[in-house]
Design a protein around this motif. Structure first.
Motif, PDB file in Angstrom:
ATOM      1  N   LEU A  51       0.830  -1.195   0.000  1.00  0.00           N
ATOM      2  CA  LEU A  51       0.000   0.000   0.000  1.00  0.00           C
ATOM      3  C   LEU A  51       0.869   1.252   0.000  1.00  0.00           C
ATOM      4  O   LEU A  51       1.937   1.283   0.620  1.00  0.00           O
ATOM      5  N   VAL A  52       0.392   2.262  -0.689  1.00  0.00           N
ATOM      6  CA  VAL A  52       1.105   3.536  -0.815  1.00  0.00           C
ATOM      7  C   VAL A  52       0.239   4.615  -0.168  1.00  0.00           C
ATOM      8  O   VAL A  52      -0.880   4.863  -0.617  1.00  0.00           O
ATOM      9  N   ASP A  53       0.754   5.232   0.872  1.00  0.00           N
ATOM     10  CA  ASP A  53       0.018   6.271   1.595  1.00  0.00           C
ATOM     11  C   ASP A  53       0.430   7.634   1.044  1.00  0.00           C
ATOM     12  O   ASP A  53       1.566   8.067   1.240  1.00  0.00           O
ATOM     13  N   LEU A  54      -0.482   8.293   0.381  1.00  0.00           N
ATOM     14  CA  LEU A  54      -0.164   9.555  -0.294  1.00  0.00           C
ATOM     15  C   LEU A  54       0.011  10.715   0.676  1.00  0.00           C
ATOM     16  O   LEU A  54       0.635  11.715   0.337  1.00  0.00           O
ATOM     17  N   HIS A  55      -0.510  10.589   1.896  1.00  0.00           N
ATOM     18  CA  HIS A  55      -0.462  11.717   2.830  1.00  0.00           C
ATOM     19  C   HIS A  55      -0.224  11.187   4.234  1.00  0.00           C
ATOM     20  O   HIS A  55      -1.112  10.643   4.880  1.00  0.00           O
ATOM     21  N   SER A  56       0.997  11.358   4.711  1.00  0.00           N
ATOM     22  CA  SER A  56       1.369  10.848   6.030  1.00  0.00           C
ATOM     23  C   SER A  56       2.311  11.837   6.704  1.00  0.00           C
ATOM     24  O   SER A  56       3.024  12.595   6.050  1.00  0.00           O
ATOM     25  N   ARG A  80       3.502  -0.842   8.799  1.00  0.00           N
ATOM     26  CA  ARG A  80       3.871  -2.057   8.047  1.00  0.00           C
ATOM     27  C   ARG A  80       2.890  -3.186   8.340  1.00  0.00           C
ATOM     28  O   ARG A  80       2.534  -3.964   7.447  1.00  0.00           O
ATOM     29  N   SER A  81       2.427  -3.274   9.600  1.00  0.00           N
ATOM     30  CA  SER A  81       1.513  -4.362   9.962  1.00  0.00           C
ATOM     31  C   SER A  81       0.147  -4.197   9.313  1.00  0.00           C
ATOM     32  O   SER A  81      -0.664  -5.123   9.339  1.00  0.00           O
ATOM     33  N   GLY A  82      -0.105  -3.031   8.727  1.00  0.00           N
ATOM     34  CA  GLY A  82      -1.317  -2.825   7.951  1.00  0.00           C
ATOM     35  C   GLY A  82      -1.088  -2.920   6.462  1.00  0.00           C
ATOM     36  O   GLY A  82      -1.998  -2.632   5.671  1.00  0.00           O
ATOM     37  N   GLY A  83       0.119  -3.303   6.055  1.00  0.00           N
ATOM     38  CA  GLY A  83       0.412  -3.479   4.639  1.00  0.00           C
ATOM     39  C   GLY A  83       0.921  -2.236   3.942  1.00  0.00           C
ATOM     40  O   GLY A  83       1.087  -2.241   2.721  1.00  0.00           O
ATOM     41  N   VAL A  84       1.175  -1.150   4.685  1.00  0.00           N
ATOM     42  CA  VAL A  84       1.698   0.072   4.079  1.00  0.00           C
ATOM     43  C   VAL A  84       3.209  -0.072   3.917  1.00  0.00           C
ATOM     44  O   VAL A  84       3.926  -0.282   4.893  1.00  0.00           O
ATOM     45  N   THR A  85       3.674   0.046   2.688  1.00  0.00           N
ATOM     46  CA  THR A  85       5.096  -0.144   2.417  1.00  0.00           C
ATOM     47  C   THR A  85       5.804   1.152   2.047  1.00  0.00           C
ATOM     48  O   THR A  85       7.016   1.264   2.225  1.00  0.00           O
ATOM     49  N   SER A  86       5.055   2.127   1.519  1.00  0.00           N
ATOM     50  CA  SER A  86       5.635   3.415   1.136  1.00  0.00           C
ATOM     51  C   SER A  86       4.687   4.523   1.580  1.00  0.00           C
ATOM     52  O   SER A  86       3.467   4.345   1.588  1.00  0.00           O
ATOM     53  N   ALA A  87       5.256   5.677   1.903  1.00  0.00           N
ATOM     54  CA  ALA A  87       4.422   6.799   2.317  1.00  0.00           C
ATOM     55  C   ALA A  87       5.093   8.107   1.935  1.00  0.00           C
ATOM     56  O   ALA A  87       6.320   8.237   2.013  1.00  0.00           O
TER      57      ALA A  87
END
Length: 930
Positions: free
Chosen positions: A151-156, A200-207
């Motif tokens: 998953l890619v988080d566009l706003h963190s 990471r435990s939620g599947g977010v790999t990049s932010a």
């Protein structure tokens, strides 16, 4: 002929030929370079010195670089190894996978294998033998599990607003001015943030790590991979940082990489810098005019250099403070703009037209669904819109018009949609849940999954390497325990750059039907109503006196403090908020024939009827727009900070006196199956007395009150201005003293409950000690309940032995402050979760929530608790968490009405159904939402 003299012999013997030949060649070369690149210039007396030539070469390289579009080099996909590859990483072959690739507009699913090697995806589906035969592979058979891109988080704000929240690591906002394009989030990126692991435990790999929104231009953002690195530095986390990161000393023949920047408009910068929107717009225009002057000066300079007009040219005009904003004007920056309302969106769109620069994405963007045509007028084309599915709504005025249907509306207009976290506003661990909720409310499944993978990657300019499962892409993939859009989908394993992130991941057993894409109910009518009413459709239900429900799977009803179940009644007949008959049609016929023409018949299509849920922990009923004081009851006086006004005397603040009804959060919660609320006054230390009320009531006079004075509420925290020991001393005096209101005396006598909002296990241990002391000295029972209680798993047995109840108000745990740092996160990080651990110890457990806007999703929050319990919580127990258990914890004894909610086509805890009706004994009516 003269040319006959130029024989081989002559050439070999003459001394004049080499000089003449050299002169001719040099003249031609000089002429060529002067006409082509302008590096050399023939003078009447001598050639330019090497230093001058080198400087001119550098200038021309600079000019070429600033005009070259940003993006990946043309040969990027010929790479054989990722630039983020860690030598020694073992190649991995994932077999028997159901692979959602993000291909074919998010509809492509491949059943097969996946090879990860050298930090890259090497093959998808069928893995050619030549790619794997000489490798020492780790082979992982996932037995048909779903696999998606990371998953890619566009706003963190990971790392710049770190957890636990400590004053030494708050680097997201600057207070030095509203326009700060020269600041960089990288320079404040804390590598000790406890939330990296949770993400990471939620599947977010990049932010994308962005500055905060206090400034109009808060600075530059950076894209980080969320794995730990050997170097342990912020720089080592970055994906394709710009070559200009630390000066101009780099190879200008390289293709420029994308830069990233944050803008904000609306309430945040206006509040923090005491500006109106008019001030904000002028500040933006002034800043861009400064950047435009520099850009134009550079263009004029480069035109002269490229034409060979070197005389008195000097150096390329540059300004370190403004160079990033100049790059915005050159279209080399992916701009993220925090903007909610149409008035602000319009201003930014006009700014892009005036200065002619593109936007990558509008963020938060609450009203974008109301103005899609405006977005399309953005210079360079409509930007991506990054939204929440429901989080943060109505917390401030500019989010009052937000809608859960915004993603589907925007997608229907062809505008790219992203779901984002704004971590820590929303814990990015639950980013995928935003996509699942958006799908529930009507966003097509493929668009919902793209909204957290490929679409944000594209908006970042990194769609060539992130967000897709395709050969040549970064080896960032997630193996899920259920369908990614199902409730509570949790990673079994996460790979970042081909490196597994969990050594021994914990997987909770789940029902097999969760492997399938959820089939959500139809919300077309509600979505159309939102648009018809400019974002604020009427929410009050239609009320009837009688209704008959058919095709009911089962009914759960209250009975002496617990729940009973009736399976598959043929009909359920209701009148004035009560069930008058349930069972065979023949037995109930007399009740349906009384006034047949006035009976509403509702087909539940195999759905259920369950008790209405009770919400606790949110300020619902006391708060409408949390940051607008005029819409709220307001905080109570803090008796530890100074005496309250004498006129109040010993009377405690009562929540019932501040209730307000028919607010949007309240009505949406009611439509979500929450029929009752218990709310305490807001404040520090002694908060006051809670009240229980009906969410469907119109005002406090119309059958609203279920129990006027429920419990006494106190907050004890390490985050107070007073010490914990001072708070404990005051509580001790409250319990052992003689003064106080009637509710305090009832607590002393063991007739009312003392609810203490507390998270630290150490403070809870002290409170358990105080409880034992009180009961020994007074021989009276102290009815005690812990609310919040994020660290209560550390004392589960002691809490159970003391007969103390626990209300977990953050079922999705998060270590926001120091006194919550020891959370029990649950799978895949730990085998156990907080609620199941407490239940197993014998604690009476209720579940609540913090935010009023989330009360409508209480049933989904409970469902996720159940799904992380390894099937140790059944449906009856799940219902009890938000009905009888919760009410027992608060001290409500047998006063709760038999309010019931009907869900067609599914269970209360599934994505398949929505509330169709409330059968309200409290209000004496049946409320219809159909």
């Amino acid at each position: 002929m003269a040319t006959d003299k130029w024989t081989v012999q002559d050439i070999s013997t003459t001394r004049r030929w080499p000089r003449l030949y050299l002169a001719v060649v040099l003249f031609a070369a000089l002429h060529y370079y002067h006409a082509g690149s302008g590096i050399f210039q023939l003078t009447s007396s001598h050639l330019l010195d090497p230093e001058t030539l080198a400087k001119r070469e550098h200038i021309l390289a600079q000019c070429k670089y600033i005009k070259t579009p940003a993006g990946p080099p043309s040969d990027f996909h010929s790479r054989q190894q990722s630039d983020r590859y860690v030598p020694g990483t073992k190649p991995t072959l994932i077999t028997n996978a159901t692979i959602w690739t993000a291909g074919q507009n998010g509809t492509e699913v491949i059943n097969g294998n996946l090879l990860l090697h050298e930090g890259m995806i090497k093959a998808v589906g069928k893995v050619p033998l030549h790619l794997s035969q000489d490798l020492q592979l780790d082979v992982i058979d996932v037995h048909g599990a779903w696999v998606t891109p990371g998953l890619v988080d566009l706003h963190s704000h990971l790392g710049v607003f770190s957890t636990p929240l400590l004053s030494g690591a708050l680097d997201g906002n600057s207070v030095k001015g509203p326009i700060l394009p020269w600041l960089r989030s990288l320079d404040g990126l804390n590598t000790h943030d406890a939330a990296y692991e949770l993400a990471r435990s939620g599947g977010v790999t990049s932010a994308q790590i962005l500055p905060g929104s206090a400034n109009l231009i808060g600075g530059q953002g950076f894209i980080a991979k969320l794995r730990e690195t050997k170097e342990r530095t912020p720089t080592s986390m970055l994906v394709e940082p710009p070559f200009t990161l630390n000066g101009t000393h780099f190879d200008h023949d390289l293709t420029p990489r994308w830069r990233h920047m944050k803008h904000a408009c609306g309430e945040n910068p206006s509040r923090d810098y005491s500006m109106t929107r008019m001030d904000s717009a002028w500040n933006f225009r002034s800043a861009y005019e400064s950047a435009r002057k520099i850009r134009d000066a550079q263009d004029k300079f480069c035109s002269k250099a490229e034409a060979g007009a070197w005389s008195d040219l000097g150096d390329l005009p540059e300004d370190l403070q403004w160079e990033a904003l100049v790059d915005v004007l050159r279209g080399k920056v992916k701009l993220s703009v925090h903007c909610y309302e149409a008035v602000d969106l319009d201003m930014i769109v006009r700014l892009t037209e005036e200065f002619q620069f593109p936007l990558a994405s509008f963020h938060h963007a609450a009203e974008t669904y109301l103005v899609p045509d405006l977005l399309k007028r953005t210079w360079g084309g409509a930007p991506t819109v990054a939204l929440w599915a429901g989080n943060f709504f109505r917390t401030k005025r500019e989010v009052y018009w937000a809608s859960e249907f915004a993603p589907r509306v925007l997608a229907s207009h062809g505008i790219p949609v992203v779901l984002k976290s704004d971590h820590p506003v929303l814990n990015s661990r639950y980013l995928l849940n935003e996509a699942a909720l958006a799908h529930y409310y009507g966003l097509p499944y493929n668009v919902a999954l793209l909204a957290v993978t490929a679409t944000p990657a594209d908006a970042l300019g990194l769609g060539h390497r992130l967000g897709r499962i395709q050969a040549g892409y970064d080896a960032d993939v997630v193996v899920w325990d259920s369908h990614p859009l199902s409730l509570g989908a949790t990673p079994q394993q996460v790979f970042i750059d081909g490196i597994p992130q969990f050594e021994l991941p914990h997987v909770s057993a789940k029902p097999s039907f969760l492997q399938n894409l959820p089939n959500p109910p139809n919300f077309d009518e509600e979505a159309a109503s939102v648009l018809n009413y400019n974002g604020l459709p009427p929410l009050t239900p239609n009320s009837v006196e009688r209704a008959v429900f058919i095709n009911v799977d089962c009914i759960y009803t209250r009975s002496e403090g617990s729940l009973t179940v009736q399976e598959r009644p043929e009909v359920v007949v209701t009148r004035r908020g009560k069930i008058v008959c349930s069972g065979a049609r023949s037995a109930c016929a007399p009740h349906t024939n009384e006034v047949q023409d006035k009976v509403v018949v509702i087909d539940l299509e195999g759905g259920t009827i369950v008790p209405g849920l009770t919400t606790y922990g949110t300020p619902i009923g006391l708060t409408e727009i949390s940051v607008e004081p005029s819409t709220n009851d307001g905080p109570v006086y803090n008796s530890l900070a100074g005496d309250p006004p004498a006129i109040i005397g010993n009377n405690l603040i009562r929540a019932i006196d501040g209730l307000q009804f028919e607010g949007r959060n309240m009505l949406l919660a009611y439509r979500g199956g929450v029929t009752a609320g218990v709310v305490a006054p807001e404040g520090d230390f002694v908060q006051g007395v809670s009240t229980a009320f009906s969410l469907g009531a119109t005002n406090v006079l119309h059958n609203a009150t279920i129990e006027s004075d429920v419990a006494l509420h106190v907050k004890i925290t390490m985050n107070s201005a007073q010490s914990v020991s001072s708070q404990m001393a005051a509580l001790r005096n409250l319990l052992f003293g003689n003064d106080g209101s009637a509710i305090v005396q009832r607590v002393r006598d063991g007739h009312s409950t003392l609810v203490i909002d507390v998270n630290s296990a150490d403070i809870m241990a002290t409170l358990l000690r105080l409880k034992a002391e009180y009961e020994t000295r007074t021989t009276k029972l102290l009815r005690l309940t812990f609310a919040g209680a994020q660290e209560s798993h550390l004392l589960a047995n002691e809490i159970a032995s003391a007969g103390v109840s626990v209300i977990v108000t953050r079922p999705k745990p998060f270590p926001f402050t120091w006194d919550t740092r020891r959370i029990l996160p649950g799978p895949p990080l730990t085998a156990d979760s907080l609620v199941p651990v407490l239940l197993a110890a014998g604690v009476n457990v209720g579940v609540g929530l913090i935010d009023a806007n989330q009360a409508r999703d209480l049933r989904f929050e409970v469902s996720q608790v159940v799904l992380s319990s390894n099937e140790n919580i059944d449906r009856v127990t799940a219902l009890e968490l938000v009905t009888t258990n919760l009410e027992r914890a608060l001290g409500i004894h047998g006063n709760m009405p038999q309010d019931l909610v009907a869900y067609p086509g599914g269970h209360v805890f599934g994505f398949e159904g929505k509330a169709a009706a409330v059968i309200s004994e409290q209000l004496g009516r049946i409320d219809l939402f159909m």
